[in-house]
Design a protein around this motif. Structure first.
Motif, PDB file in Angstrom:
ATOM      1  N   ARG A   1     123.806  40.092 -35.271  1.00  0.00           N
ATOM      2  CA  ARG A   1     124.139  39.444 -36.549  1.00  0.00           C
ATOM      3  C   ARG A   1     123.229  39.994 -37.640  1.00  0.00           C
ATOM      4  N   PRO A   2     123.571  39.778 -38.907  1.00  0.00           N
ATOM      5  CA  PRO A   2     122.704  40.283 -39.986  1.00  0.00           C
ATOM      6  C   PRO A   2     121.470  39.394 -40.169  1.00  0.00           C
ATOM      7  N   PHE A   3     120.527  39.516 -39.265  1.00  0.00           N
ATOM      8  CA  PHE A   3     119.367  38.631 -39.236  1.00  0.00           C
ATOM      9  C   PHE A   3     118.513  38.766 -40.490  1.00  0.00           C
ATOM     10  N   TRP A   4     118.149  39.995 -40.835  1.00  0.00           N
ATOM     11  CA  TRP A   4     117.255  40.190 -41.976  1.00  0.00           C
ATOM     12  C   TRP A   4     117.934  39.812 -43.282  1.00  0.00           C
ATOM     13  N   ALA A   5     119.229  40.005 -43.364  1.00  0.00           N
ATOM     14  CA  ALA A   5     119.961  39.597 -44.566  1.00  0.00           C
ATOM     15  C   ALA A   5     119.882  38.089 -44.749  1.00  0.00           C
ATOM     16  N   GLY A   6     120.087  37.343 -43.674  1.00  0.00           N
ATOM     17  CA  GLY A   6     119.995  35.888 -43.757  1.00  0.00           C
ATOM     18  C   GLY A   6     118.593  35.421 -44.090  1.00  0.00           C
ATOM     19  N   LEU A   7     117.588  36.080 -43.518  1.00  0.00           N
ATOM     20  CA  LEU A   7     116.203  35.691 -43.788  1.00  0.00           C
ATOM     21  C   LEU A   7     115.832  35.950 -45.245  1.00  0.00           C
ATOM     22  N   PHE A   8     116.186  37.129 -45.773  1.00  0.00           N
ATOM     23  CA  PHE A   8     115.890  37.424 -47.178  1.00  0.00           C
ATOM     24  C   PHE A   8     116.629  36.482 -48.118  1.00  0.00           C
ATOM     25  N   THR A   9     117.875  36.157 -47.785  1.00  0.00           N
ATOM     26  CA  THR A   9     118.642  35.254 -48.645  1.00  0.00           C
ATOM     27  C   THR A   9     118.019  33.864 -48.668  1.00  0.00           C
ATOM     28  N   MET A  10     117.611  33.365 -47.508  1.00  0.00           N
ATOM     29  CA  MET A  10     116.970  32.042 -47.469  1.00  0.00           C
ATOM     30  C   MET A  10     115.620  32.052 -48.186  1.00  0.00           C
ATOM     31  N   LEU A  11     114.856  33.141 -48.014  1.00  0.00           N
ATOM     32  CA  LEU A  11     113.581  33.240 -48.724  1.00  0.00           C
ATOM     33  C   LEU A  11     113.787  33.321 -50.234  1.00  0.00           C
ATOM     34  N   GLY A  12     114.900  33.882 -50.662  1.00  0.00           N
ATOM     35  CA  GLY A  12     115.207  33.920 -52.090  1.00  0.00           C
ATOM     36  C   GLY A  12     115.616  32.563 -52.631  1.00  0.00           C
ATOM     37  N   GLY A  13     116.255  31.745 -51.807  1.00  0.00           N
ATOM     38  CA  GLY A  13     116.688  30.424 -52.253  1.00  0.00           C
ATOM     39  C   GLY A  13     115.547  29.443 -52.452  1.00  0.00           C
TER      40      GLY A  13
ATOM     41  N   THR B   1     122.038  27.951 -47.614  1.00  0.00           N
ATOM     42  CA  THR B   1     123.229  27.748 -46.791  1.00  0.00           C
ATOM     43  C   THR B   1     123.911  29.072 -46.466  1.00  0.00           C
ATOM     44  N   LEU B   2     123.988  29.966 -47.439  1.00  0.00           N
ATOM     45  CA  LEU B   2     124.576  31.278 -47.182  1.00  0.00           C
ATOM     46  C   LEU B   2     123.743  32.085 -46.190  1.00  0.00           C
ATOM     47  N   GLY B   3     122.427  31.954 -46.254  1.00  0.00           N
ATOM     48  CA  GLY B   3     121.572  32.630 -45.273  1.00  0.00           C
ATOM     49  C   GLY B   3     121.820  32.121 -43.861  1.00  0.00           C
ATOM     50  N   LEU B   4     121.973  30.822 -43.720  1.00  0.00           N
ATOM     51  CA  LEU B   4     122.294  30.258 -42.399  1.00  0.00           C
ATOM     52  C   LEU B   4     123.691  30.671 -41.951  1.00  0.00           C
ATOM     53  N   THR B   5     124.615  30.784 -42.890  1.00  0.00           N
ATOM     54  CA  THR B   5     125.967  31.241 -42.557  1.00  0.00           C
ATOM     55  C   THR B   5     125.933  32.673 -42.052  1.00  0.00           C
ATOM     56  N   MET B   6     125.105  33.511 -42.645  1.00  0.00           N
ATOM     57  CA  MET B   6     124.984  34.896 -42.170  1.00  0.00           C
ATOM     58  C   MET B   6     124.482  34.934 -40.736  1.00  0.00           C
ATOM     59  N   TRP B   7     123.606  34.018 -40.383  1.00  0.00           N
ATOM     60  CA  TRP B   7     123.074  33.981 -39.023  1.00  0.00           C
ATOM     61  C   TRP B   7     124.080  33.450 -38.016  1.00  0.00           C
ATOM     62  N   PHE B   8     124.732  32.348 -38.338  1.00  0.00           N
ATOM     63  CA  PHE B   8     125.536  31.663 -37.331  1.00  0.00           C
ATOM     64  C   PHE B   8     127.025  31.947 -37.427  1.00  0.00           C
ATOM     65  N   GLN B   9     127.491  32.566 -38.489  1.00  0.00           N
ATOM     66  CA  GLN B   9     128.889  32.984 -38.641  1.00  0.00           C
ATOM     67  C   GLN B   9     128.926  34.414 -39.169  1.00  0.00           C
ATOM     68  N   PRO B  10     128.541  35.408 -38.369  1.00  0.00           N
ATOM     69  CA  PRO B  10     128.474  36.768 -38.895  1.00  0.00           C
ATOM     70  C   PRO B  10     129.834  37.360 -39.262  1.00  0.00           C
ATOM     71  N   VAL B  11     130.913  36.688 -38.918  1.00  0.00           N
ATOM     72  CA  VAL B  11     132.243  37.181 -39.279  1.00  0.00           C
ATOM     73  C   VAL B  11     132.435  37.155 -40.796  1.00  0.00           C
TER      74      VAL B  11
ATOM     75  N   VAL C   1     128.354  38.862 -50.832  1.00  0.00           N
ATOM     76  CA  VAL C   1     128.803  38.938 -52.228  1.00  0.00           C
ATOM     77  C   VAL C   1     128.466  37.639 -52.958  1.00  0.00           C
ATOM     78  N   ALA C   2     128.653  36.503 -52.295  1.00  0.00           N
ATOM     79  CA  ALA C   2     128.315  35.217 -52.923  1.00  0.00           C
ATOM     80  C   ALA C   2     126.810  35.127 -53.199  1.00  0.00           C
ATOM     81  N   ALA C   3     125.977  35.647 -52.286  1.00  0.00           N
ATOM     82  CA  ALA C   3     124.528  35.629 -52.510  1.00  0.00           C
ATOM     83  C   ALA C   3     124.148  36.513 -53.700  1.00  0.00           C
ATOM     84  N   ILE C   4     124.806  37.653 -53.835  1.00  0.00           N
ATOM     85  CA  ILE C   4     124.519  38.531 -54.978  1.00  0.00           C
ATOM     86  C   ILE C   4     124.911  37.848 -56.282  1.00  0.00           C
TER      87      ILE C   4
END
Length: 180
Positions: A25-37, A74-84, A91-94
Motif C-alpha cells: 500500500r502507499p504507506f509513506w504517502a499516507g504518513l506524509f498526508t497525516m503529518l500534513g493534516g 482521514t485521507l491518509g488513513l484511507t491510503m493505508w487501509f483502502q489502497p484501491v 488528488v483530494a489531498a493535493i
C-alpha cells in the motif's frame, strides 16, 4: 529491496508482518498526508507562551482549518487501509493542501502544506507491484524412473499416455466436457 520486488504471498513471519503490509500500500504517502493534516488543524487553535506574553495564532477561519486537517488525516488513513482509491485520495489531498494556504495560516506555516502536497503526489503516483507472471513452461522437477519421448514429453510409471487430443475428442462440443 526495490519498489518492484514482490511481497511474499505466504503467511509472513511475526517480525515481517508490518513490512509486508507496508509494501502492499502507499504507506509513506499516507504518513506524509497525516503529518500534513496535524499542523493545518492544530495551528489555528494553538497558542505560544513567551514568559507572560501569549501569542495566539487563531484566525477567523479556524473551523475551515480544522475540517481540512481532519480530512487530510482521514485521507491518509484511507491510503493505508483502502489502497484501491489511492489516486482519488492523492488528488483530494493535493487539492486540500492548496486550499489550506489561504484558510489555515499559509497551510500550517507551509509545513503542513508541503507534507500534504508530497503525500498526495506520492499517493497519486503509487502503483502496486505486478502479479508474478504465469509461465507456460512447467517448473523443472525431478522424475524417478520416467522415460522421455522425442517430442520432450516425459512418461512416468503408472501414468497413462496423454498426448495431443484426437479429432474425435475435439469434436465433442468443442473439446469441453459436459455432465449429462
Amino acid at each position: 529491496m526495490s519498489a518492484e520486488t514482490l511481497a511474499s504471498r505466504e503467511v509472513p513471519k511475526k517480525e515481517n508482518r508490518f513490512k509486508v503490509w507496508r509494501q502492499t500500500r502507499p504507506f509513506w504517502a499516507g504518513l506524509f498526508t497525516m503529518l500534513g493534516g496535524v499542523p493545518i488543524a492544530y495551528l489555528p487553535y494553538g497558542d505560544m507562551r513567551l514568559g507572560n506574553v501569549t501569542i495566539a495564532m487563531a484566525t477567523t477561519a479556524g473551523a475551515g482549518a480544522l475540517i481540512i486537517g481532519v480530512l487530510l488525516i482521514t485521507l491518509g488513513l484511507t491510503m493505508w487501509f483502502q489502497p484501491v482509491v489511492r489516486v482519488f485520495a492523492g488528488v483530494a489531498a493535493i487539492v486540500l493542501a492548496l486550499v489550506s494556504i489561504p484558510v489555515s495560516n499559509f497551510g500550517g506555516f507551509l509545513v503542513g502544506f508541503l507534507f500534504a502536497l508530497i503525500g498526495g503526489a506520492l499517493s497519486a503516483s503509487w502503483a502496486p507491484a505486478p502479479e508474478p507472471e504465469e509461465t507456460d513452461e512447467p517448473a523443472e522437477a525431478e522424475y524417478d524412473g520416467g522415460s522421455a519421448h522425442e517430442d520432450g514429453t516425459v512418461m512416468t510409471a503408472g501414468v497413462p499416455d496423454q498426448r495431443e487430443a484426437t479429432e474425435t475428442s475435439i469434436d465433442a462440443k468443442g473439446g469441453r466436457n459436459s455432465a449429462g
